[in-house]
Design an enzyme around this catalytic site. Structure first.
Site, short mmCIF file in Angstrom:
data_model
loop_
_atom_site.label_atom_id
_atom_site.label_comp_id
_atom_site.label_asym_id
_atom_site.label_seq_id
_atom_site.Cartn_x
_atom_site.Cartn_y
_atom_site.Cartn_z
N ASP A 32 0.78 -1.25 0.00
CA ASP A 32 0.00 0.00 0.00
C ASP A 32 0.82 1.30 0.00
O ASP A 32 0.45 2.27 0.68
CB ASP A 32 -0.95 0.02 1.21
CG ASP A 32 -1.94 -1.12 1.20
OD1 ASP A 32 -1.91 -1.93 0.26
OD2 ASP A 32 -2.73 -1.21 2.15
N LYS A 137 -6.64 -4.91 -3.04
CA LYS A 137 -7.29 -5.53 -1.88
C LYS A 137 -8.32 -4.57 -1.28
O LYS A 137 -8.06 -3.37 -1.15
CB LYS A 137 -6.25 -5.93 -0.83
CG LYS A 137 -5.44 -4.78 -0.25
CD LYS A 137 -4.34 -5.32 0.67
CE LYS A 137 -3.56 -4.22 1.37
NZ LYS A 137 -4.34 -3.47 2.36
N CYS A 170 -2.16 -2.30 8.07
CA CYS A 170 -2.11 -3.22 6.94
C CYS A 170 -0.92 -4.17 6.99
O CYS A 170 -1.03 -5.34 6.60
CB CYS A 170 -2.13 -2.44 5.63
SG CYS A 170 -3.69 -1.57 5.36
#
Length: 237
Positions: A32, A137, A170
């Protein structure tokens, strides 16, 4: 011309103990590193966060990604985000907290965390190369509602070098998911970042606590040195 290739390399400085990398079974996971989270004026900053704390990860991570590419270790990138109609975003996630902007709202870099928008994509400094896997995701963890598990199984991957943001959300979620699936994980300490320094410290300590309850930690310096053993070398006879 001859070439040499060592199948394994050890990071002696890893915590809580040395960590061995098998070149044929290891992948670098980059979580990310997106404009919405890292760029000034983006979603992350709109929440009152200091994005400089995340941006400090970019330089060492760029070096680690380069080392992985040179050594033949596959690089897998993830992006958190949603379909334009938000059909894959649970209502509870949309309502969470009290931000001035929410997922799907117009932001400085397009609709916030919406696939296909400029802000949803990875920062230029860490852009994936052609052929590298990019996983979209909808959740915090990289395994939930994605094809990651199938990709790793097909490639024979059993070890993950984990990087990205944020450490306590995350990254942690992904490492915990991977741990439950039997993967060996090493979190690269200067290649993960948090908006909160205390969360960064504690998050990293939790990974390797109790003899490595979720995995190992090590700096990028140690990991890059270990990966250098996999770079093919040639010598004239």
């Amino acid at each position: 011309m001859t070439s040499t290739h060592r199948p394994e390399s050890t990071i002696a400085t890893a915590s809580p103990s040395e960590f061995t990398i098998d070149a044929a079974r290891t992948a670098l996971l980059v979580i990310d590193m997106q404009r919405d989270f890292l760029l000034p004026g983006g979603f992350g900053e709109s929440l009152g966060n200091d994005v400089g704390l995340l941006r400090s990860v970019i330089e060492p991570l760029a070096g680690l990604i380069s080392a992985a590419r040179e050594s033949g270790i596959p690089v897998i990138h993830t992006r958190e985000g949603h379909l334009p109609d938000l059909s894959d975003c649970p209502p509870a996630k949309l309502r969470r907290g009290t931000p001035s902007q929410r997922i799907g709202d117009p932001g400085a870099f397009g609709r916030i965390l919406i696939r296909g928008e400029y802000g949803h994509d990875i920062v230029d400094e860490l852009a994936p190369m052609d052929g590298e896997t990019v996983i979209d995701k909808p959740g915090k963890g990289a395994f939930y509602a994605t094809e990651l598990a199938e990709i790793l199984i097909a490639a024979g991957i059993t070890t993950l070098l984990v990087t990205g943001v944020t450490t306590e959300v995350c990254v942690h979620t992904t490492v915990r998911e991977a741990n439950d699936r039997g993967y060996e994980c090493l979190v690269v300490t200067d290649c993960v970042g948090s908006y909160f320094p205390e969360f960064q410290r504690v998050g990293l300590e939790m990974i390797s606590a109790q003899g490595g309850i979720f995995g190992w930690t090590a700096s990028s310096e140690g990991v890059v040195a270990a990966l250098s053993a996999f770079v093919p070398t040639s010598a004239s006879r």
